[in-house]
Structure formats: C-alpha cells, structure tokens
Design a protein around this motif. Structure first.
Motif, PDB file in Angstrom:
ATOM      1  N   LEU A 240      -0.648   0.026  -2.872  1.00  8.76           N
ATOM      2  CA  LEU A 240       0.429   0.105  -1.879  1.00  8.76           C
ATOM      3  C   LEU A 240       0.268   1.343  -1.007  1.00  8.76           C
ATOM      4  O   LEU A 240       0.498   1.298   0.204  1.00  8.76           O
ATOM      5  N   THR A 249       1.801  -0.789   6.685  1.00  8.85           N
ATOM      6  CA  THR A 249       2.988  -1.209   5.945  1.00  8.85           C
ATOM      7  C   THR A 249       3.912  -0.018   5.703  1.00  8.85           C
ATOM      8  O   THR A 249       3.535   1.126   5.972  1.00  8.85           O
ATOM      9  N   SER A 250       5.123  -0.304   5.200  1.00  9.87           N
ATOM     10  CA  SER A 250       6.079   0.784   4.950  1.00  9.87           C
ATOM     11  C   SER A 250       6.643   0.666   3.545  1.00  9.87           C
ATOM     12  O   SER A 250       7.810   0.351   3.359  1.00  9.87           O
ATOM     13  N   PHE A 251       5.803   0.873   2.541  1.00 10.58           N
ATOM     14  CA  PHE A 251       6.328   0.854   1.178  1.00 10.58           C
ATOM     15  C   PHE A 251       6.970   2.188   0.839  1.00 10.58           C
ATOM     16  O   PHE A 251       8.009   2.248   0.206  1.00 10.58           O
ATOM     17  N   GLY A 268      12.052   2.130   6.678  1.00  8.42           N
ATOM     18  CA  GLY A 268      12.707   1.627   5.482  1.00  8.42           C
ATOM     19  C   GLY A 268      12.020   1.846   4.152  1.00  8.42           C
ATOM     20  O   GLY A 268      12.514   1.388   3.131  1.00  8.42           O
ATOM     21  N   GLY A 269      10.876   2.543   4.120  1.00  7.20           N
ATOM     22  CA  GLY A 269      10.193   2.732   2.842  1.00  7.20           C
ATOM     23  C   GLY A 269      10.887   3.758   1.965  1.00  7.20           C
ATOM     24  O   GLY A 269      11.782   4.476   2.411  1.00  7.20           O
ATOM     25  N   SER A 270      10.455   3.815   0.721  1.00  5.80           N
ATOM     26  CA  SER A 270      11.119   4.710  -0.230  1.00  5.80           C
ATOM     27  C   SER A 270      10.126   5.698  -0.826  1.00  5.80           C
ATOM     28  O   SER A 270       9.291   5.327  -1.647  1.00  5.80           O
TER      29      SER A 270
ATOM     30  N   ARG B  75      12.232  -1.336  -3.121  1.00 12.61           N
ATOM     31  CA  ARG B  75      12.023  -1.355  -1.671  1.00 12.61           C
ATOM     32  C   ARG B  75      13.112  -2.144  -0.965  1.00 12.61           C
ATOM     33  O   ARG B  75      13.543  -1.782   0.133  1.00 12.61           O
ATOM     34  N   SER B  78      15.988   0.143  -0.489  1.00 14.08           N
ATOM     35  CA  SER B  78      15.821   1.443   0.156  1.00 14.08           C
ATOM     36  C   SER B  78      16.007   1.401   1.667  1.00 14.08           C
ATOM     37  O   SER B  78      16.381   2.397   2.271  1.00 14.08           O
ATOM     38  N   GLY B  79      15.740   0.258   2.283  1.00  7.58           N
ATOM     39  CA  GLY B  79      15.848   0.236   3.744  1.00  7.58           C
ATOM     40  C   GLY B  79      16.768  -0.886   4.200  1.00  7.58           C
ATOM     41  O   GLY B  79      17.188  -1.722   3.402  1.00  7.58           O
ATOM     42  N   ASP B  80      17.081  -0.891   5.491  1.00 12.82           N
ATOM     43  CA  ASP B  80      17.927  -1.978   5.998  1.00 12.82           C
ATOM     44  C   ASP B  80      17.086  -2.972   6.818  1.00 12.82           C
ATOM     45  O   ASP B  80      17.575  -3.631   7.711  1.00 12.82           O
ATOM     46  N   ASP B  81      15.790  -3.018   6.490  1.00 14.47           N
ATOM     47  CA  ASP B  81      14.907  -3.881   7.287  1.00 14.47           C
ATOM     48  C   ASP B  81      14.440  -5.084   6.479  1.00 14.47           C
ATOM     49  O   ASP B  81      13.381  -5.627   6.726  1.00 14.47           O
ATOM     50  N   LEU B 158       0.849  -8.542   7.758  1.00 17.01           N
ATOM     51  CA  LEU B 158       1.052  -7.690   6.585  1.00 17.01           C
ATOM     52  C   LEU B 158       2.094  -6.609   6.853  1.00 17.01           C
ATOM     53  O   LEU B 158       2.938  -6.320   6.016  1.00 17.01           O
ATOM     54  N   SER B 159       2.059  -6.025   8.061  1.00 13.95           N
ATOM     55  CA  SER B 159       2.925  -4.875   8.307  1.00 13.95           C
ATOM     56  C   SER B 159       4.181  -5.238   9.087  1.00 13.95           C
ATOM     57  O   SER B 159       4.923  -4.346   9.495  1.00 13.95           O
ATOM     58  N   SER B 165       5.065  -7.949   3.907  1.00 10.76           N
ATOM     59  CA  SER B 165       4.127  -7.084   3.188  1.00 10.76           C
ATOM     60  C   SER B 165       4.022  -7.514   1.740  1.00 10.76           C
ATOM     61  O   SER B 165       2.922  -7.682   1.205  1.00 10.76           O
TER      62      SER B 165
END
Lengths: 589, 229
Positions: A240, A249-251, A268-270, B75, B78-81, B158-159, B165
């Motif tokens: 990841l 990506t935004s993991f 938005g990733g953590s 995940r 953690s985000g609002d997306d 993927l992104s 993802s």
C-alpha cells in the motif's frame, strides 16, 4: 512444494555447493555472512552519526564521495543525518537482529538439533536467502541514488514516507528502494518461517518429541510462528505504501496536505493506519530478534552450568506467552500518535503483562545459576551479558509502558537507550554467545577463548558506557533524531554526548578483536573435536563441520531429554540425547 | 527433488530395555527407556511436509488479507471520500467459474488417486480433469481482467477513489495467488506426465487445499466488495 526432507543429492560444483546451495548449513552461513556485512555498515553509520553529534562542523574525509549533497565537503547535513539514521535502523533491525540469531543459527542448527537431514523445503530455503540478499542489495543501493537514502526512519511513518520527493531528500527514489527492499525481505522471511515450522513439526527424528527439543529449537520454532504472521502484515502494508508513492493512491496520505508549498493531490488517507500496520509487525519483530537470543543463551548457559534450567516446561511456556502477548501490545508505540487515549490505556495493560513471562524467564536463568558451578567461557560470559542487558533494558520498559510517563519520555534518548539495550545489544550478545559456542561446529576450528573473553569485557563495559547515559539524557529532555545540540537548550548535555561518542568509537574498535578471532580461527584455529563442550544435543553428535547430509546414512534415535548433565551413575557427567545409555535417575527438568 | 518416494529411514536398533520403574506416564519428558511407548510421538515413516507446509502458508496468506481488510475498514472511516462503486457483473460469473473449478479439482483428485492405484482410470482421464481445473482457473483470471477493463471504461482507475484502490488491490493480490495456484496445477500435470507416476498424494493434496482456499478467499473478498465497496 513436495520436496521432502533433504532429498537432494550431495552438491556438485562450486556454484551449487556454495552459492545456490540447498544445504541448510551453507544457507545458515550465508545468512551469517550477510548479517556480518550489514552489522559492519550499520556500525559505521552509527559512528558517523555519533561523530557528527559532537563535532557537527568537522568534516569526515571522503564522505563527500558517498553523497555530494548529503555531506558537502564531508560535513553531514541535518537531512543526511536522518538518512544515516534510517539506514542504521533498517539494516540493524532487519538484516542483523532478524538474520543472525534467527535465520543464520536457526538454519544451521534447527534441522541438526531435531535429527533431520535438511529443511523441509530446501529450495524454498535457498530462495529465502537469495530474496533476503536481494533485499539487502536494493536497500544499500539507496546510498547511491542521487538524493540518497530516505529520511523517514526505519519505521517509515506516513505521510512523510508516502508523499515523495516533495517532502525532502531521499524520499523519492531512496524511499521507493526502501519499500521494495522491505517487501522482498518480508517474502524471504515468510519462506524461511514456513520452512522452520514445517521442519520442526514433520522432520523430527524418532524419539524426538516436542518436549525433548532443546530450548533454542523451541525458540526458533516460536519465533517462526511470530514471523509468519508479522511479516504477512508488513508485506501488504509495504504494498500500500508503494502504491501511495508510485500509483497516486491515498491509503496513508490525508487530504489538504501542503508540503514544500505544494498542495498534495491526495485525499482522505490515514497516517495512523500505517502506524497500526507497521507496529502490528513492529512489536512482534522485537521478539523475533530477542526470542532466538533467549534460546541460544539458555542453551549455552545450561551447558556451562552442567545442569538444566529449573523448568524446561516453564521456560517454553513463557516463550509461548511472550509470543502470544506480542500481538496485543503494538499500540504502546503510538501513545502520542493521536490515537484515542483510551486505546493507549488498553495497550498499556498487555504491555505490563508481557513483563511477567519475561521476568519468569529471567528468574529461571538467575535461579538456575544459583549454586551452579559455572564454567567461564567466552560463550557463557556473553550469555550472562545478555541477561544483564536484557534486565537493564527491560526495567526502563516498565516506565515507558505507562502512557502518562511516556508522554514525557516519548521521542527522547530514554527510549533510544531502552530499545538499544533490551533488543539491540541483548540480541547481539546472544549472537556472540552463539558464535563462540557454535563456531567450532560450523567451521571445524576452535576460536581463541582468551581473545573472546577480552572481547566480552570490552564490549560489555563499552555498551553500558554508551547506552546507560542515554537514559539520563532522555530524562533531561534530550530529544531523538536531532542532528545537532550545540546551539540550543541541550548544549549543557554535550559532555555526556562526547563521552558516549568516545565509548561508541572504542567499543566499535573492540569488535575488530572479534573479527580477527573469527577470521583467524576459521583458517588456523585448533581443529575442533566433535563435542568440545561435552554437550548433549544432537549437533554435537556429528563431525565438525558436519557432512552435507548431517548424520551420514544413519538416522539418529533420541532417548533422552535435551539436557542430561551431571547425571548420577552415567559413564561421563552427561548423556547425549542419542545415547542409548540408561541410568536410574535421569535429570528431570 | 521429488522424483522418488523416500525410503523409510534406517533406525538404529534400540537397546533391549531394562525394566526400570517409570515414575511418570510416558510422553516426551523424562522418558529414558527406548521402548515403543517412549518413541511413539514420531513415526518411522518419512513424513511429507507439504501437507503441513500448505496450512502454514495459508495461515500467512489469511493474515495478509486480514491486514488488508482492517486497512479497508480504517480507511473507510478516515476520510469523507468513500464513494461506492458499481460491481462489474462479470464478477458473479467469475465466482461461479472458480467454484466450478473446485468441483472439477475434487473429481481430478479422485481420478488421479484411482489412476495411481491402477483402478482402471487412464492417465489421460486423470489429466483431463486437472486440465479442466487449470482452464477454469485461467478463465477466472481472464474474467477478473475483464472486470478491470470494465472499471477502466467507467473511468475508475487505481487512484480514482479509495474504493477503486481497494478493489484493484484486493482483486490483484488475489489473482496473483490464483496464478500461483495455476503454477501448482501445472506442476501436478508435469509430475503426472511421467511414465511411472511420480506424483505424491501430499503434492496433490497441498495443491488442492491451496486451490479451495483461493476459492473461499474469493467468496470472502466478493462479500467484502459487495458490502463495503
């Protein structure tokens, strides 16, 4: 997958005998050599860092050749200091503390100690080493890419490690190489752990019940169980991380992050997710480093005391308890991460609980030493040194396990002192104990005992001189990871730092004695007999060094518990595990 | 080299045991007499580690997917997306193909066993069923690829968002493992091809446990994709 034990013929030709060998003993030596190379680089890095800390403006001749930007004119920049720190940690934790006590000695001696001809899957074993070797090459390559090795530490905290070259030097190609290297290392370790477990369960000789296995065999077995589940988590975590870096990506990268005046296109990733995944591996990793050392030390001490530990079963149960609890404590690395404080409390309890089996183990060693007529050898000295380091480093763990105290001590030299003693140096002492004890078997030549004892005392005193003051520095508020202290409120602590640096340079130099001893004895040391220490386990029942198929054409049968020392009525004061000799009162433990 | 069934190990003949009073109930510790009771825990027969090894490997694989699942849950929070994606329909077809391949593999196991025991099954009959499993496995991987192409055509890369993802990561990591299983099946076919069958039961068993596990893992992943992504 269907290779049964040792069903490969004798090796033919140099390449198959020494390079792509299927022989667990050659693979064990290869791991040992890799660990030696890694520990040498890691130690030189620590010298550079210690030197820079106390003489920040002094040039280190030749360093500019390694990195033009990192050390212009030989003077280390703050960023390059972090690069050195990252590489020191990564090399030491993965390629030394995991490789030497577990993969090197485990590969060499686990099959012999259970009476097997080889590992369960010799091809996987070879792949395991060469994958690890590739991981090492990829990691070291980070020194030679334009912006150098990553600066994110061996824990590679996101988002710093996930963003890319915007975040600083080394976070471009260097960090990519780090991620690939660790992913490869995970694969190698998983293959190794698979092999160790299947070998221990399936290939024991007739009569070798689980409870008759020597303690170090148990330690390697338990360690491989930990490694199997820990590296299985780090591998997807690395995947990841690499995707965050190269695929957008935004993991692990949160939204709205502005780095180097540029808004990052992630959302938005953590970052905490990385810490959870990493430490879920990272804390068990500590036990991957220390459990094999505990096993080796027990094995060596029992031999030198000529009696078994107070209880074989309790020692094994304690190691199992440590392994089990090691999966429940990872959050204690994250008390200050922004994690819910209640979680901190929850993680604090198992952290304190894990001190119970660790204390039981220590009491087992000390209690067994009481009244024992210990034979002082280089190996037994290092085993005692291990206990000393383990206790000294472990005691500071009690403090750090409390979230409220950790708030103050977190990210100070107190923590650095703690983990270097309890995990780093303790495991290194275990490696030294194993080396002095087993080298006669591995090379067929005895090492020099006097040099070994000198090496012990210099190293023992030296490491305390280095790492004990770390605790005081930490209590005084000296933070980790800073590259200079001369100009700020920490300046009054400089004399302590100078003392540590001198101690580090001297202790490092003392290791040359070890290297000399190792190299000299390998070629010119006195020829080792089959059983120089009058030991009982199976590795001492075969020639030194053992033939390619360990026990020749015979298959050993085991009649005894592992540690039949000082047996009343026996011909000698010990009975080997495969000796059919019987006495009225065997040694029970 | 798995080219021959190993000979049973030569055992030193145990010394005649003297009748010592035993103070404990046998088992591993403390036992001294080399009588049968003390040596029972380990058999004479050279064991076949493939069977143990495969369970150990599956434990590690299960752990990896557990890690990915927990990453997904964290995940999501953690985000609002978090944007749900429409599951490509072909996934259901792929699932059916993979389940079917498990069935053919079970038949293949029976046929292979009968062939090796010379119970009237020819090699080509046994080979056919292994081959059918291989073909279905290949079809599954191809189907997954089609699913990716469909997502791409909808502009989901993927992104693009966390859901896409995770979709690509989970399916790709699973597909890589299935391809590993295809390698195992190839190996089974290779070993079966020899004039005298040199395929061990443990190899066949290990390959099929792995394959069935990949099927179950896929059902689990489909469930995760269905409720989460």
């Amino acid at each position: 997958m269907s290779e049964a034990a040792g069903h490969h013929g004798p090796p033919q030709g140099f390449l198959w005998k020494y390079v792509f060998s299927l022989d667990h003993k050659v693979i064990g030596l290869q791991y040992y050599g890799l660990a030696l190379a890694a520990v040498f680089i890691g130690m030189v890095l620590s010298w550079l860092m210690r030197f820079h800390l106390v003489w920040p403006n002094a040039a280190i001749p030749g360093l500019q050749l390694l990195s033009k930007n990192g050390a212009p004119g030989g003077v280390i920049t703050p960023e390059y200091y972090l690069s050195l720190l990252t590489m020191h940690g990564t090399l030491m934790v993965f390629f030394v503390l995991t490789n030497a006590p577990f993969a090197a000695f485990g590969n060499y001696f686990l099959p012999i100690q259970i009476g097997a001809e080889d590992m369960a899957f010799p091809r996987f074993n070879m792949m395991s080493f060469w994958t690890t070797f590739a991981a090492f090459v990829v990691l070291v390559a980070a020194f030679f890419v334009p912006d150098g090795p990553p600066i994110s530490g061996w824990t590679a905290y996101a988002p710093l490690s996930a963003i890319g070259s915007d975040a600083g030097p080394g976070l471009g190609m260097g960090q990519n190489l780090w991620g690939i290297s660790i992913a490869l290392f995970c694969i190698g370790s998983l293959l190794g752990a698979l092999n160790f477990i299947a070998t221990t369960l399936d290939l024991r000789a007739k009569g070798m019940t689980l409870m008759r296995m020597p303690i170090c065999t148990w330690a390697w077995f338990i360690t491989s169980c930990i490694a199997l589940l820990a590296f299985a988590v780090l591998l997807p975590a690395c995947l990841l991380l690499i995707l965050d870096r190269v695929a957008g990506t935004s993991f692990f990268i949160p939204a709205g992050l502005v780095v180097s005046d540029r808004l990052q296109s992630h959302s938005g990733g953590s970052p905490l997710l990385w810490q959870h995944l990493f430490w879920f591996f990272g804390h068990p990793e500590v036990y991957i480093a220390i459990l094999p050392a505990m096993g080796i030390v027990s094995h060596v001490l029992i031999n030198s005391m000529r009696k078994p530990l107070l209880s074989h079963r309790v020692v094994i149960a304690s190691m199992l308890a440590i392994a089990f609890l090691s999966y429940m404590v990872w959050g204690h690395h994250m008390f200050l991460s922004g994690m819910n404080p209640f979680s901190g409390l929850v993680f604090s309890f198992p952290t304190l609980m894990i001190t119970i089996p660790a204390t039981i183990l220590t009491l087992m060693w000390l209690g067994s030493l009481y009244g024992a007529r210990l034979q002082i050898t280089a190996a037994s000295l290092f085993a005692l040194g291990f206990i000393s380091m383990f206790v000294s480093g472990g005691v500071s763990g009690f403090f750090l396990a409390q979230p409220s105290i950790d708030i103050y001590l977190h990210a100070t030299y107190f923590v650095v002192g703690h983990f270097h003693l309890v995990m780093g140096v303790a495991a290194i002492f275990g490696i030294f104990a194993g080396t002095y004890f087993w080298m006669p078997k591995m090379t067929g030549h005895m090492m020099n005992e006097t040099l070994g004892k000198i090496h012990f005392w210099l190293t023992f005193v030296g490491t305390y001189c280095i790492f004990m003051p770390f605790h005081y520095l930490g209590l005084a508020g000296n933070v980790r990871r800073y590259s200079t202290f001369v100009d700020d409120y920490m300046a009054p602590l400089m004399p302590v730092h100078k003392f540590i640096t001198i101690a580090a340079l001297c202790t490092g130099a003392a290791q040359l004695i070890f290297l000399y001893n190792l190299a000299y004895s390998r070629f010119w040391g006195p020829v080792a007999p089959e059983n120089p220490w009058n030991a009982t386990s199976l590795e001492w029942a075969i020639p030194s060094p053992p033939p390619w198929n360990n026990f020749g054409d015979t298959h050993p049968v085991v009649y005894h518990d592992p540690y039949q020392y000082s047996v009343e009525g026996a011909k000698e004061d010990f009975i080997m595990q495969n000796s059919p000799e019987q006495v009225k009162t065997p040694v029970r433990s | 080299m798995a080219t021959s069934v190993p000979e049973p190990p030569k055992i030193d003949s145990p010394q005649p045991s003297k009748p010592f009073p035993t103070m404990h109930g046998g088992g591993g510790t403390g036992g001294l007499t080399p009588g049968d009771g003390e040596l029972r825990a380990v058999t004479d027969r050279s064991p076949e580690p493939a069977r143990t090894g495969i369970w150990v490997a599956l434990a590690a694989i299960a752990m990896s997917f557990a890690a990915l699942t927990s990453a997904l849950v964290v995940r999501q929070g953690s985000g609002d997306d978090w944007q749900r994606i429409l599951i490509p329909r072909i996934l259901y077809l792929n699932s059916a193909v993979l389940v079917l391949s498990s069935l053919t593999l079970e038949i293949a196991r029976k046929k292979v066993a009968s062939y090796i025991r010379l119970e009237g099954v020819t090699r080509s009959q046994a080979m056919q069923w292994v081959g059918a499993t291989f073909a279905l496995g290949l079809a599954f991987v191809a189907g997954q690829y089609v699913a990716w192409l469909q997502l791409r055509s909808e502009g989901l890369y993927l992104s693009t968002n966390p859901n896409s993802s995770f979709f690509y990561v989970l399916t790709a990591v699973h597909a890589i493992h299935v391809i590993g299983g295809l390698g195992g099946l190839l190996r089974v076919m290779y070993l079966l091809r020899a004039p005298v069958p040199i395929l061990r039961k443990s190899t066949m068993d290990a390959t099929s446990y792995y394959w069935h596990f990949m099927g179950m893992l896929w059902i689990y992943l489909l469930f995760i994709v269905w409720i989460k992504l």
